[in-house]
Scaffold this active site. Structure first.
Site, short mmCIF file in Angstrom:
data_model
loop_
_atom_site.label_atom_id
_atom_site.label_comp_id
_atom_site.label_asym_id
_atom_site.label_seq_id
_atom_site.Cartn_x
_atom_site.Cartn_y
_atom_site.Cartn_z
N GLU A 1 0.84 -1.13 -0.21
CA GLU A 1 0.01 -0.04 0.03
C GLU A 1 0.57 1.40 -0.17
OE1 GLU A 1 -3.53 0.07 2.89
OE2 GLU A 1 -3.19 2.11 2.94
N GLU B 1 -2.84 11.57 3.42
CA GLU B 1 -4.01 10.99 3.75
C GLU B 1 -4.25 12.43 5.22
OE1 GLU B 1 -4.93 6.79 5.43
OE2 GLU B 1 -2.49 7.12 5.81
#
Length: 425
Positions: free
Chosen positions: A168, A173
């Protein structure tokens, strides 16, 4: 940081990806072309979405799949992801708007009972994957406790090897309780969840990411991954950073955009969080790398042409600090050859395009100056053809909307007008 999160896929999402893997023959996989071009020092756009379309229309089904469900995604998130244009729709102005709302459907069930919120999550697992290259998006994040927007990638073998073995890459974020900070993180076998490898980037002077758009990017090569915000590199990770564990960033990944509500990391919304909240995406763009093993942004060299087809020019081909920057008939001279570097600079004649005195005011003078690494010399070129000084968040602008020979250049609030549009090369 993102390490507080345990995992990002749900059982429903995993089942979806396993079915997608069976159809992998129709995926647009550009890993070979990216690798073959690596030694040629060239770039090409392999995938992009500018979100052009009428207001209220859904994102393109030929590019995106909308996931659905309220499983909590392993993080005790509170939203139910829908495929409704109430939660993901174009705004008619070249943006995708992902909207988190309070839920009014009593029949909508989440892992904890009746869902409190709805939102959207989009991926390209069925339509596009790529190994290596430059991946970027220009995004304005939401505001408020409990908001969790993200732009990220998962390995295309998720359905067969599971998470985190698939890998990932979190490009961006943000959690609402940290309005001025974003995180970039890697998750893989033996370094997932609380052991994720990453770093944070914080805006200067107490600014919040929700105040304006920002460009979030990674440059991914066989030996490293580099993160940047508005062209400013803030971390690079290599196989050495995973402490002998497997570096799984050697196969194609797909893209994801989502806006989560609540969860273990951000916490739940509180009385100060207003709804609806929006994550606005101007564009997503993927290119091949300019070489097989480079970090930072993708360099581009050539003339910069603006209004009336005139070229950005160093007045008199001078190299003194403070030399004016102007429009001029295009001649192909060295004073009109600019390089957009991996470090966010725009260079000609061995010096940098600079906003005088690092001013944030409309009408600030643009000049040539010795490169010094300050925000006055950091620029981002967008898919909308804006050349933005990221320190001031203002656009390069031809004074007075003029295309006359000798027109001075300045910075000005971005308006989308013709005197702020530039073509490179």
């Amino acid at each position: 940081m993102a390490a507080h999160r345990a995992r990002r896929w749900s059982l429903g999402g995993l089942a979806f990806l396993m079915s997608a893997a069976l159809a992998s023959a129709v995926l647009i996989n550009t890993s070979d072309s990216a690798t073959n071009r690596a030694g040629a020092a060239t770039t090409s756009t392999t995938w992009a979405d500018d979100f052009d379309g009428s207001a209220g229309s859904p994102p393109s089904a030929s590019k995106w799949t909308l996931e659905t469900g309220g499983s909590g995604n392993g993080n005790h998130e509170l939203q139910y992801y829908t495929n409704s244009t109430n939660n993901a729709a174009l705004d008619g102005k070249g943006n995708l708007v992902i909207t988190a709302r309070k839920n009014s459907d009593a029949g909508l069930d989440c892992w904890y009972g009746t869902c409190r919120y709805t939102s959207a999550r989009l991926n390209t697992a069925r339509t596009f994957t790529q190994k290596f290259g430059h991946f970027e998006s220009r995004i304005k994040v939401p505001r408020g406790q409990g908001m969790w927007p993200a732009f990220w990638m998962l390995g295309d073998d998720l359905g067969s090897v599971g998470w985190p073995d698939s890998g990932e890459i979190d490009i961006m974020e943000n959690v609402g309780k940290e309005p001025g900070t974003v995180h970039g993180t890697l998750h893989g076998p033996g370094y997932s969840g609380s052991g994720g490898v990453g770093a944070a980037y914080t805006l200067p002077n107490g600014k919040a990411f929700a105040d304006d758009f920002h460009v979030f990017a990674v440059d991914w090569s066989p030996s490293k991954i580099t993160w940047s915000v508005d062209g400013q590199v803030y971390q690079t990770r290599t196989p050495a950073d995973v402490s002998g564990k497997k570096w799984v960033y050697d196969h194609p990944f797909f893209l994801i955009l989502n806006l989560a509500v609540g969860g273990d990391w951000p916490g739940s919304p509180d009385s100060g969080t207003s709804f609806p909240q929006t994550m606005t995406v101007d564009y997503v763009r993927v290119t091949t790398s300019d070489s097989g093993d480079t970090g930072g942004g993708t360099p581009r060299t050539g003339a910069i042409k603006g209004i009336g087809g005139m070229c950005v020019d160093v007045a008199g081909a001078g190299t003194a600090d403070g030399t004016p920057i102007q429009l001029h008939d295009c001649t192909g001279a060295e004073a009109q050859k600019w390089t957009l570097g991996r470090d966010g600079t725009v260079r000609a004649l061995g010096k940098c395009l600079d906003v005088k005195s690092a001013s944030h005011a409309d009408g600030a003078v643009v000049q040539l100056y010795t490169c010094n690494g300050t925000s006055a010399q950091k620029w981002a070129y967008t898919a909308a053809r804006d050349l933005t000084n990221t320190g001031a968040n203002k656009c390069l602008d031809a004074k007075g909307n003029s295309s006359a020979d000798g027109t001075r250049l300045q910075t000005w609030t971005c308006t989308g007008a013709a005197n702020q549009k530039w073509t490179i090369g």
